[in-house]
Design a protein around this motif. Structure first.
Motif, mmCIF file in Angstrom:
data_model
loop_
_atom_site.group_PDB
_atom_site.id
_atom_site.type_symbol
_atom_site.label_atom_id
_atom_site.label_comp_id
_atom_site.label_asym_id
_atom_site.label_seq_id
_atom_site.Cartn_x
_atom_site.Cartn_y
_atom_site.Cartn_z
ATOM 1 N N ARG A 1 0.836 -1.207 0.000
ATOM 2 C CA ARG A 1 0.000 0.000 0.000
ATOM 3 C C ARG A 1 0.872 1.258 0.000
ATOM 4 N NH1 ARG A 1 -5.500 1.633 0.089
ATOM 5 N NH2 ARG A 1 -5.185 3.840 -0.286
ATOM 6 N N LYS A 2 1.956 1.222 0.771
ATOM 7 C CA LYS A 2 2.862 2.369 0.815
ATOM 8 C C LYS A 2 3.482 2.600 -0.561
ATOM 9 C CE LYS A 2 6.810 4.257 3.274
ATOM 10 N NZ LYS A 2 7.803 4.077 4.323
ATOM 11 N N GLU A 3 3.963 1.533 -1.198
ATOM 12 C CA GLU A 3 4.545 1.646 -2.537
ATOM 13 C C GLU A 3 3.508 2.114 -3.555
ATOM 14 O OE1 GLU A 3 7.694 1.504 -3.713
ATOM 15 O OE2 GLU A 3 8.156 1.464 -1.573
ATOM 16 N N TYR A 4 2.300 1.600 -3.426
ATOM 17 C CA TYR A 4 1.215 2.011 -4.316
ATOM 18 C C TYR A 4 0.946 3.513 -4.164
ATOM 19 C CZ TYR A 4 -3.534 2.754 -5.956
ATOM 20 O OH TYR A 4 -4.640 3.264 -6.585
ATOM 21 N N ASP A 5 0.850 3.980 -2.928
ATOM 22 C CA ASP A 5 0.571 5.407 -2.679
ATOM 23 C C ASP A 5 1.682 6.302 -3.232
ATOM 24 O OD1 ASP A 5 -1.823 4.781 -1.446
ATOM 25 O OD2 ASP A 5 -1.023 4.925 0.591
ATOM 26 N N ILE A 6 2.933 5.911 -3.017
ATOM 27 C CA ILE A 6 4.067 6.691 -3.516
ATOM 28 C C ILE A 6 4.065 6.714 -5.039
ATOM 29 C CG2 ILE A 6 6.601 6.689 -3.726
ATOM 30 C CD1 ILE A 6 6.631 5.616 -0.790
ATOM 31 N N THR A 7 3.873 5.547 -5.648
ATOM 32 C CA THR A 7 3.872 5.445 -7.109
ATOM 33 C C THR A 7 2.706 6.225 -7.705
ATOM 34 O OG1 THR A 7 4.917 3.273 -6.979
ATOM 35 C CG2 THR A 7 3.825 3.825 -9.046
ATOM 36 N N SER A 8 1.521 6.088 -7.123
ATOM 37 C CA SER A 8 0.344 6.809 -7.618
ATOM 38 C C SER A 8 0.537 8.318 -7.535
ATOM 39 C CB SER A 8 -0.902 6.426 -6.819
ATOM 40 O OG SER A 8 -1.222 5.084 -7.030
ATOM 41 N N ALA A 9 1.102 8.790 -6.425
ATOM 42 C CA ALA A 9 1.338 10.222 -6.264
ATOM 43 C C ALA A 9 2.342 10.721 -7.307
ATOM 44 C CB ALA A 9 1.835 10.528 -4.852
ATOM 45 N N GLY A 10 3.384 9.946 -7.560
ATOM 46 C CA GLY A 10 4.377 10.320 -8.568
ATOM 47 C C GLY A 10 3.783 10.367 -9.963
ATOM 48 N N ILE A 11 2.985 9.373 -10.290
ATOM 49 C CA ILE A 11 2.331 9.341 -11.604
ATOM 50 C C ILE A 11 1.385 10.525 -11.739
ATOM 51 C CG2 ILE A 11 0.647 8.077 -13.017
ATOM 52 C CD1 ILE A 11 1.992 5.480 -11.940
ATOM 53 N N GLU A 12 0.602 10.788 -10.719
ATOM 54 C CA GLU A 12 -0.346 11.911 -10.757
ATOM 55 C C GLU A 12 0.390 13.231 -10.924
ATOM 56 O OE1 GLU A 12 -4.021 13.735 -10.920
ATOM 57 O OE2 GLU A 12 -3.507 11.620 -11.084
ATOM 58 N N ALA A 13 1.520 13.398 -10.232
ATOM 59 C CA ALA A 13 2.305 14.630 -10.355
ATOM 60 C C ALA A 13 2.793 14.826 -11.792
ATOM 61 C CB ALA A 13 3.484 14.609 -9.381
ATOM 62 N N ILE A 14 3.245 13.758 -12.409
ATOM 63 C CA ILE A 14 3.721 13.840 -13.794
ATOM 64 C C ILE A 14 2.558 14.124 -14.746
ATOM 65 C CG2 ILE A 14 4.688 12.500 -15.709
ATOM 66 C CD1 ILE A 14 6.410 11.060 -13.531
ATOM 67 N N MET A 15 1.451 13.441 -14.557
ATOM 68 C CA MET A 15 0.317 13.571 -15.469
ATOM 69 C C MET A 15 -0.371 14.938 -15.367
ATOM 70 S SD MET A 15 0.484 10.754 -17.105
ATOM 71 C CE MET A 15 -1.039 10.626 -18.005
ATOM 72 N N THR A 16 -0.271 15.582 -14.226
ATOM 73 C CA THR A 16 -0.950 16.871 -14.046
ATOM 74 C C THR A 16 0.024 18.050 -14.059
ATOM 75 O OG1 THR A 16 -0.846 16.671 -11.628
ATOM 76 C CG2 THR A 16 -2.850 15.855 -12.738
ATOM 77 N N TYR A 17 1.283 17.789 -14.334
ATOM 78 C CA TYR A 17 2.312 18.826 -14.343
ATOM 79 C C TYR A 17 2.011 19.853 -15.432
ATOM 80 C CZ TYR A 17 6.906 21.027 -14.713
ATOM 81 O OH TYR A 17 7.930 21.930 -14.740
#
Length: 120
Positions: free
Chosen positions: A94-110
């Motif tokens: 879950r921790k890895e999922y949250d970190i990865t999801s946040a990183g992907i979201e940051a890139i996609m909404t940059y």
């Protein structure tokens, strides 16, 4: 091409989803497939053909356990329950999922600001 990406992503998420569902109660394989479909509003339709190898792998790793229960006069059903080791593994997933999801979201909404100079 999209189907391949979608299938790989689902396969990688399946362990986490199974462990999460087993936090609430013991479930059998078909019940897990149905619960995943219901809770995802039909987005995830997991076949029993991909569910059972994942369940067997989780049992082999000691993350879940299985038990047979007689249903009716002759039929048995295998119920799965999460073990303490599985709960710890789920926390890490879950921790890895949250970190990865946040990183992907940051890139996609940059939003690129042309005034900022990039230095590499």
């Amino acid at each position: 091409m999209t189907m391949g990406i979608k299938e790989n992503f689902k396969r990688g998420s399946l362990e986490m989803l199974i462990l999460h569902l087993l936090l609430d109660e013991e479930m059998y394989g078909y019940q897990l497939t149905q619960e995943i479909s219901i809770r995802s509003n039909g987005t995830f339709k997991i076949t029993e053909g991909s569910m059972y190898p994942t369940l067997y792998r989780l049992v082999d790793k000691g993350l879940i356990s299985d038990r047979l229960e007689l249903v009716g006069r002759r039929r048995t059903r295998v119920y799965y329950r999460i073990e303490e080791k599985g709960k710890e593994y789920l926390k890490k997933l879950r921790k890895e999922y949250d970190i990865t999801s946040a990183g992907i979201e940051a890139i996609m909404t940059y939003v690129h600001d042309p005034a900022q100079k990039k230095e590499y």
